[in-house]
Design a protein around this motif. Structure first.
Motif, PDB file in Angstrom:
ATOM      1  N   GLN A 264     -15.835  10.094  -2.119  1.00 31.92           N
ATOM      2  CA  GLN A 264     -15.464   9.956  -0.710  1.00 31.92           C
ATOM      3  C   GLN A 264     -14.595   8.728  -0.443  1.00 31.92           C
ATOM      4  N   THR A 265     -14.353   7.938  -1.441  1.00 28.39           N
ATOM      5  CA  THR A 265     -13.667   6.667  -1.218  1.00 28.39           C
ATOM      6  C   THR A 265     -12.155   6.845  -1.184  1.00 28.39           C
ATOM      7  N   SER A 266     -11.467   5.766  -0.839  1.00 28.16           N
ATOM      8  CA  SER A 266     -10.015   5.774  -0.732  1.00 28.16           C
ATOM      9  C   SER A 266      -9.371   5.406  -2.073  1.00 28.16           C
ATOM     10  N   LEU A 267      -8.451   6.221  -2.531  1.00 30.85           N
ATOM     11  CA  LEU A 267      -7.724   5.889  -3.754  1.00 30.85           C
ATOM     12  C   LEU A 267      -6.929   4.607  -3.570  1.00 30.85           C
ATOM     13  N   ALA A 268      -6.419   4.366  -2.363  1.00 27.46           N
ATOM     14  CA  ALA A 268      -5.680   3.126  -2.097  1.00 27.46           C
ATOM     15  C   ALA A 268      -6.576   1.912  -2.295  1.00 27.46           C
ATOM     16  N   ASP A 269      -7.855   2.013  -1.900  1.00 26.35           N
ATOM     17  CA  ASP A 269      -8.788   0.903  -2.120  1.00 26.35           C
ATOM     18  C   ASP A 269      -9.006   0.670  -3.606  1.00 26.35           C
TER      19      ASP A 269
ATOM     20  N   PHE B 192     -16.158 -12.311   1.674  1.00 30.83           N
ATOM     21  CA  PHE B 192     -16.264 -11.192   0.739  1.00 30.83           C
ATOM     22  C   PHE B 192     -16.755  -9.913   1.413  1.00 30.83           C
ATOM     23  N   SER B 193     -17.895  -9.974   2.083  1.00 33.53           N
ATOM     24  CA  SER B 193     -18.453  -8.758   2.684  1.00 33.53           C
ATOM     25  C   SER B 193     -17.675  -8.312   3.913  1.00 33.53           C
ATOM     26  N   ASN B 194     -17.091  -9.262   4.653  1.00 33.84           N
ATOM     27  CA  ASN B 194     -16.261  -8.876   5.798  1.00 33.84           C
ATOM     28  C   ASN B 194     -15.055  -8.066   5.350  1.00 33.84           C
ATOM     29  N   VAL B 195     -14.457  -8.497   4.236  1.00 31.49           N
ATOM     30  CA  VAL B 195     -13.329  -7.750   3.677  1.00 31.49           C
ATOM     31  C   VAL B 195     -13.802  -6.386   3.197  1.00 31.49           C
ATOM     32  N   ARG B 196     -14.929  -6.369   2.504  1.00 32.87           N
ATOM     33  CA  ARG B 196     -15.437  -5.108   1.953  1.00 32.87           C
ATOM     34  C   ARG B 196     -15.769  -4.112   3.061  1.00 32.87           C
ATOM     35  N   MET B 197     -16.282  -4.623   4.176  1.00 34.73           N
ATOM     36  CA  MET B 197     -16.661  -3.756   5.291  1.00 34.73           C
ATOM     37  C   MET B 197     -15.537  -3.581   6.306  1.00 34.73           C
ATOM     38  N   ALA B 198     -14.314  -3.896   5.905  1.00 36.18           N
ATOM     39  CA  ALA B 198     -13.128  -3.703   6.746  1.00 36.18           C
ATOM     40  C   ALA B 198     -13.251  -4.396   8.095  1.00 36.18           C
TER      41      ALA B 198
ATOM     42  N   ASN C  79      -9.724 -16.672  -9.734  1.00 33.63           N
ATOM     43  CA  ASN C  79     -10.702 -16.384  -8.696  1.00 33.63           C
ATOM     44  C   ASN C  79     -10.271 -15.264  -7.754  1.00 33.63           C
ATOM     45  N   ALA C  80      -8.975 -15.055  -7.578  1.00 31.18           N
ATOM     46  CA  ALA C  80      -8.501 -14.054  -6.620  1.00 31.18           C
ATOM     47  C   ALA C  80      -9.087 -12.683  -6.965  1.00 31.18           C
ATOM     48  N   GLY C  81      -9.691 -12.048  -5.965  1.00 31.16           N
ATOM     49  CA  GLY C  81     -10.291 -10.742  -6.181  1.00 31.16           C
ATOM     50  C   GLY C  81     -10.929 -10.258  -4.896  1.00 31.16           C
ATOM     51  N   LEU C  82     -11.309  -8.984  -4.882  1.00 33.37           N
ATOM     52  CA  LEU C  82     -11.907  -8.425  -3.680  1.00 33.37           C
ATOM     53  C   LEU C  82     -12.639  -7.140  -3.999  1.00 33.37           C
ATOM     54  N   ALA C  83     -13.560  -6.800  -3.106  1.00 33.56           N
ATOM     55  CA  ALA C  83     -14.214  -5.489  -3.119  1.00 33.56           C
ATOM     56  C   ALA C  83     -13.844  -4.787  -1.825  1.00 33.56           C
ATOM     57  N   LEU C  84     -13.625  -3.485  -1.921  1.00 28.97           N
ATOM     58  CA  LEU C  84     -13.246  -2.702  -0.747  1.00 28.97           C
ATOM     59  C   LEU C  84     -14.125  -1.466  -0.657  1.00 28.97           C
ATOM     60  N   GLY C  85     -14.895  -1.366   0.416  1.00 25.81           N
ATOM     61  CA  GLY C  85     -15.672  -0.176   0.680  1.00 25.81           C
ATOM     62  C   GLY C  85     -16.957  -0.063  -0.114  1.00 25.81           C
ATOM     63  N   THR C  86     -17.847   0.790   0.384  1.00 23.12           N
ATOM     64  CA  THR C  86     -19.119   1.063  -0.284  1.00 23.12           C
ATOM     65  C   THR C  86     -19.378   2.569  -0.385  1.00 23.12           C
TER      66      THR C  86
END
Length: 250
Positions: free
Chosen positions: A95-100, A187-193, A83-90
């Protein structure tokens, strides 16, 4: 015999909901995550049926050591819920971060693969088991800003099918659970930093699914007769549908 389930990302969201449901179903649960305080609270709630385990699935050495490092009475893991997983940024890809991107791949792909590699041989040796991978509808329906997140979930889908091909007749089942819009998690709080307003906007004027809905599906899948395998199941609330094609005009 009481099945032992190992759940990653069990400190909140889907993982915690699945842990609660499995214990209610009469299973013993190894709840693994990075946040020990959350795990201890879950253990206090669920009692001796749950073993809290501090684990970062991106720590390859710790994951590889799992089969021999678990307490003796907890080693015969019959169900692995990746189950461990995440989304980062939209942001769009340029324009996105390579680190993400790297962090999503490390968790959603490498972490899932490492966990499976560590615990699958024991299941095959015992002739019974079930690997449940938490994917996403993003594996099938690309959307702007989904780039690497969707790609990681497409990997999960194909990896699940590849495992199924390898494990046919082994007594070990493999399933990909693909939720759509789910509210009430981080989930969305993490994605939206951590931008709560942006995260809340994702669910505005909708009735999304809940983590408990996803746990219900997982409980049903693992509770089916052992000769029956759910390869892939896609879940959406009734307010959601597959997205339209992206069309740039003008």
């Amino acid at each position: 015999m009481t099945d032992i389930a190992f759940i990653t990302g069990a400190s909140s969201g889907f993982g915690a909901a699945i842990a609660r449901r499995f214990v209610a179903d009469g299973r013993r649960v190894i709840a693994a995550a990075r946040r020990r305080d959350r795990l201890d609270a879950l253990a206090a709630e669920l009692g001796d049926a749950l073993l809290p385990l501090t684990l970062d699935v991106t720590d390859a050495d710790a994951v590889a050591a799992l089969p021999g490092s678990l307490p003796e009475e907890w080693r015969d893991v019959a169900i692995l819920v990746n189950n461990a997983g995440l989304a980062l940024g939209t942001a769009p890809a340029h324009q996105t971060s390579l680190a993400d991107w790297t962090r999503m791949i490390a968790t959603n792909v490498s972490g899932l693969v490492g966990m499976t590699h560590a615990l699958l041989p024991g299941m095959v040796a015992r002739g019974r088991g079930h690997v449940v991978n938490l994917g996403s509808v993003a594996a099938n329906y690309p959307y702007p800003g989904g780039n690497v997140y969707g790609a990681t979930k497409a990997f999960v889908q194909q990896f699940t099918l590849g495992l199924k091909a390898d494990l046919a007749g082994s007594g070990v089942r493999v399933s990909d659970v693909q939720p759509g819009l789910v509210g009430g998690t981080e989930f969305s709080n993490v994605r939206m930093a951590g931008d709560d307003a942006k995260a809340a906007a994702v669910y505005a004027d909708t009735v999304p699914m809940t983590a408990e809905d996803v746990a219900e599906a997982v409980s049903w899948i693992v509770g089916l007769p052992p000769h029956l395998n759910v390869n892939r199941i896609e879940l959406m609330p009734d307010v959601q549908g597959p997205g339209p094609f992206t069309v740039k005009r003008g």
